[in-house]
Design a protein around this motif. Structure first.
Motif, mmCIF file in Angstrom:
data_model
loop_
_atom_site.group_PDB
_atom_site.id
_atom_site.type_symbol
_atom_site.label_atom_id
_atom_site.label_comp_id
_atom_site.label_asym_id
_atom_site.label_seq_id
_atom_site.Cartn_x
_atom_site.Cartn_y
_atom_site.Cartn_z
ATOM 1 N N SER A 116 0.846 -1.193 0.000
ATOM 2 C CA SER A 116 0.000 0.000 0.000
ATOM 3 C C SER A 116 0.880 1.240 0.000
ATOM 4 O O SER A 116 2.062 1.184 0.365
ATOM 5 C CB SER A 116 -0.888 0.009 1.239
ATOM 6 O OG SER A 116 -0.091 0.198 2.409
ATOM 7 N N PRO A 117 0.334 2.405 -0.397
ATOM 8 C CA PRO A 117 1.119 3.645 -0.328
ATOM 9 C C PRO A 117 1.645 3.913 1.077
ATOM 10 O O PRO A 117 2.764 4.401 1.247
ATOM 11 C CB PRO A 117 0.118 4.712 -0.774
ATOM 12 C CG PRO A 117 -0.828 3.983 -1.689
ATOM 13 C CD PRO A 117 -0.971 2.624 -1.068
ATOM 14 N N GLU A 118 0.841 3.597 2.074
ATOM 15 C CA GLU A 118 1.266 3.825 3.462
ATOM 16 C C GLU A 118 2.493 2.974 3.799
ATOM 17 O O GLU A 118 3.439 3.443 4.442
ATOM 18 C CB GLU A 118 0.127 3.508 4.426
ATOM 19 C CG GLU A 118 -1.046 4.473 4.356
ATOM 20 C CD GLU A 118 -1.903 4.275 3.114
ATOM 21 O OE1 GLU A 118 -1.834 3.184 2.505
ATOM 22 O OE2 GLU A 118 -2.642 5.215 2.751
ATOM 23 N N ASP A 119 2.485 1.720 3.356
ATOM 24 C CA ASP A 119 3.629 0.848 3.626
ATOM 25 C C ASP A 119 4.879 1.331 2.887
ATOM 26 O O ASP A 119 5.989 1.260 3.422
ATOM 27 C CB ASP A 119 3.305 -0.590 3.219
ATOM 28 C CG ASP A 119 2.326 -1.255 4.162
ATOM 29 O OD1 ASP A 119 2.216 -0.807 5.321
ATOM 30 O OD2 ASP A 119 1.660 -2.222 3.739
ATOM 31 N N ILE A 120 4.697 1.812 1.673
ATOM 32 C CA ILE A 120 5.835 2.312 0.904
ATOM 33 C C ILE A 120 6.424 3.555 1.568
ATOM 34 O O ILE A 120 7.645 3.719 1.626
ATOM 35 C CB ILE A 120 5.407 2.614 -0.541
ATOM 36 C CG1 ILE A 120 4.987 1.315 -1.247
ATOM 37 C CG2 ILE A 120 6.544 3.289 -1.312
ATOM 38 C CD1 ILE A 120 4.421 1.518 -2.625
ATOM 39 N N LYS A 121 5.567 4.416 2.089
ATOM 40 C CA LYS A 121 6.052 5.599 2.795
ATOM 41 C C LYS A 121 6.844 5.197 4.030
ATOM 42 O O LYS A 121 7.855 5.827 4.363
ATOM 43 C CB LYS A 121 4.882 6.494 3.184
ATOM 44 C CG LYS A 121 4.219 7.196 2.000
ATOM 45 C CD LYS A 121 3.006 8.000 2.437
ATOM 46 C CE LYS A 121 2.314 8.637 1.249
ATOM 47 N NZ LYS A 121 1.082 9.373 1.644
#
Length: 202
Positions: A27-32
């Motif tokens: 997810s974008p959150e995990d990538i951040k």
């Protein structure tokens, strides 16, 4: 841009590798949380398109693969449409394979069986031990397994299901999908062997 090819609906498709984009199974959150701040767009429930600087493409890919499955992003040379691969392929056998035939095929390419769509249609996942990326594997199977396989397709992000009518079959016999968490043990149909996959190959 680097060019390559694969197969779609039994026909050769030429692809162009994007020099400033990756596709990450996170997810974008995990990538951040991994420390990346480039442009992000979620392209499926499990995958995100990540923009990176051209000069940082390879180093970003190596860094992300320490924690998640990641691939280069591609587009079709003929019409420019995105071709966002995953670590999964879909196989349609010409005939209903026996357990022995299916097990031998999975063992040969060191794959993980995820889902049985019908007696002839299966969703499989690559492992590190497969030894090649999804593009090369789809090419290899389509070009060398014609006696056994009707076709071998990529399970794409943003997948247009009208392209593959054969995979509209209602899934009445799903296999339990292994966890996608990094460094988790995944059981392969290679005798009774269980292995751990740690890094997906692109």
């Amino acid at each position: 841009m680097a060019k390559t090819y694969t197969y779609r609906k039994g026909k050769k498709v030429r692809l162009v590798k994007k020099s400033n984009m990756l596709v990450v199974r996170a997810s974008p959150e995990d990538i951040k949380r991994m420390g990346f701040t480039g442009s992000m767009q979620q392209v499926s429930p499990n995958s995100t398109r990540l923009g990176v600087n051209r000069e940082d493409l390879d180093s970003a890919l190596d860094e992300i693969r320490k924690e998640a499955v990641a691939h280069h992003a591609y587009k079709r040379e003929d019409n420019g449409s995105e071709f966002l691969i995953t670590d999964r392929i879909m196989i349609t056998f010409k005939e209903y394979p026996s357990n022995e035939v299916l097990s031998a095929f999975i063992s040969k390419y060191v794959l993980i069986l995820l889902t049985k769509y019908s007696n002839k249609e299966y969703l499989l996942r690559l492992t590190d031990q497969t030894g090649m990326n999804p593009l090369k594997l789809v090419v290899l199977i389509n070009e060398t397994e014609q006696n056994l396989i009707e076709n071998c397709e990529h399970d794409l992000n943003l997948f247009n299901k009208t392209e593959l009518k054969s995979f509209k079959t209602i899934n009445k016999n799903p296999c339990k999908s292994p966890t996608t968490k990094k460094n988790s043990p995944l059981l392969l149909l290679k005798g009774e062997m269980a292995i751990k996959t740690t890094r997906r190959i692109l």
